[in-house]
Design an enzyme around this catalytic site. Structure first.
Site, PDB file in Angstrom:
ATOM      1  CE1 TYR A 167      -3.713   2.420   0.970  1.00  0.00           C
ATOM      2  CE2 TYR A 167      -2.614   3.019   2.628  1.00  0.00           C
ATOM      3  CZ  TYR A 167      -3.667   3.171   1.200  1.00  0.00           C
ATOM      4  OH  TYR A 167      -4.788   3.786   2.327  1.00  0.00           O
ATOM      5  CB  THR A 169       1.299   4.803   3.663  1.00  0.00           C
ATOM      6  OG1 THR A 169       0.506   3.559   4.329  1.00  0.00           O
ATOM      7  CG2 THR A 169       0.393   5.675   4.141  1.00  0.00           C
ATOM      8  CE  LYS A 170       0.760  -1.141   5.613  1.00  0.00           C
ATOM      9  NZ  LYS A 170      -0.499  -0.001   5.111  1.00  0.00           N
ATOM     10  CG  ASN A 171       8.756   0.096   5.513  1.00  0.00           C
ATOM     11  OD1 ASN A 171       7.715  -0.493   5.916  1.00  0.00           O
ATOM     12  ND2 ASN A 171      10.082   0.021   6.227  1.00  0.00           N
TER      13      ASN A 171
END
Ligand SMILES: Cc1ncc(COP(=O)(O)O)c(C=O)c1O
Length: 368
Positions: A167, A169-171
């Site tokens: 997603y 916002t993920k790393n």
């Protein structure tokens, strides 16, 4: 720029889904985590659901999950007809409490889903030892923890299977996307089958052998990741180490500055673990800080700072209380929930921005 080029190159390919980029993304991802198999899917929610299906979770089964998590962790079990049984969290790590897992185990318990909350690995030695004794599977929800390590091992390689999210916002991101990691060939085979309607032959395979026929082996779904997303994933994964180092640097600066602020508790740093800092979660201790978490949240938002709370514990949400019938006492989650505050963190955050956030926190404290 590399991301854009990668996406454009996938657009000019013949196969736009289920093609060579997805295969390459899976191979690179498996190598990154240190597992035999990585199966790309369209979200971590799908990864968790498929992992449960591949592990034969069904009606009558109970799956232990932490109460402090995103809803998808528990919903995967519900979607398979099983019941999530909530466990409390550890006050240091905010991950599932190994101590609270034991009393939650019943004759119906089939497995445990652990969440490496915020990017902090769980107490895996204790959890894996309980699981081994009680013959339970351990699925790692690694939505927050790509690149996090427990000792020398990447999260996602420690349990029976790992589930990742891409997603935005993920790393790393593929806009939407996910991955299942495992060393177990049966889980891998089952996940690969079920993500594509449980069809015995893929479109490419049918074309390559010149035979249109396929059988359907089970109730499957469309959980496929497309080639554009996979191309972006390959490009992003190449930068994972750099982007995680930028997150870790930002976290260090926050922790250093906030160490002098009374009533702000910074994230726990455990010796043998590498935190992936998907989130930077502090606790606002009202009596010492002078303002509650909600008061501080409102004031910081008014000063243009983007914040969030991860999460309202599942046992406090209507669906789980009313319809899933979750019950029990969760003293730690209830204690920390009103204190949790996620400060802005992402690879490109500038030191000036961190200074602004921390200055505003101090100003709010100075004039409560
Ligand atoms: C802990 C956890 N598990 C699962 C998910 C679901 O991920 P996705 O949005 O990729 O379905 C999330 C999403 O944020 C999450 O935070």
């Amino acid at each position: 720029m590399n991301d854009k080029r990668a996406v454009l190159s996938a657009l000019s390919q013949r196969w736009l889904t289920g093609g060579p980029k997805t295969l390459r993304f899976e191979q690179s991802f498996a190598a990154q985590i240190g597992v035999k198999y990585a199966i790309a899917v369209n979200s971590c929610t799908s990864a968790l659901h498929l992992a449960m299906r591949a592990l034969n979770v069904g009606p009558g089964d109970e799956i232990i999950v932490p109460t402090l998590t995103f809803v998808a962790t528990a919903n995967a079990a519900i979607l398979c007809g099983a019941k999530p049984v909530l466990a409390d969290v550890d006050e240091r790590t905010l991950c599932i409490s190994a101590k609270d897992i034991l009393p939650k185990i019943s004759a119906r318990t089939k497995g445990i889903v652990v969440v490496h909350y915020a990017g902090q690995p769980c107490d895996m030695d204790e959890i894996l030892s309980i699981a081994k004794k009680k013959k339970l599977f351990v699925v790692e929800d690694c939505a927050h923890s790509l690149g996090a390590k427990y000792g020398r091992h990447e999260t996602g390689s420690l349990g029976t299977a790992g589930c990742f999210s891409f997603y935005p916002t993920k790393n790393i991101t593929t806009l939407e996307g996910g991955m299942i990691t495992t060393d177990n060939s049966n889980i891998a085979k089952s996940a690969m089958l079920l993500r594509n309607h449980a069809m015995s032959r893929s479109a490419q395979n049918r074309e390559s052998i010149g035979n249109w026929y396929y059988d359907v082996m089970d109730l499957g779904d469309n959980f496929r990741l497309n080639e554009i997303q996979s191309a972006l994933g390959i490009s992003q994964l190449r930068r994972l180490r750099t982007m995680n180092a930028m997150r870790a640097r930002a976290a260090r600066v926050y922790t250093k500055i906030l160490a002098s602020v009374k009533g702000i508790l910074t994230p726990y740093e455990a010796g043998k673990r590498t935190h992936a800092y998907h989130l930077y979660v502090v606790r606002v201790l009202k009596d010492e800080f002078g303002l509650s978490r909600d008061e501080l949240y409102t004031r910081l938002v008014q000063r243009g700072i983007g914040l969030s709370v991860h999460y309202t514990p599942l046992h406090r949400l209507t669906f789980y209380k009313k319809f899933v019938g979750v019950h029990g006492n969760f003293p730690v989650a209830d204690k920390v929930y009103p204190e949790l505050l996620s400060l802005p963190i992402y690879p490109a955050i500038r030191m000036k921005q961190i200074e602004y956030v921390t200055e505003q926190i101090m100003k709010c404290q100075a004039s409560p």
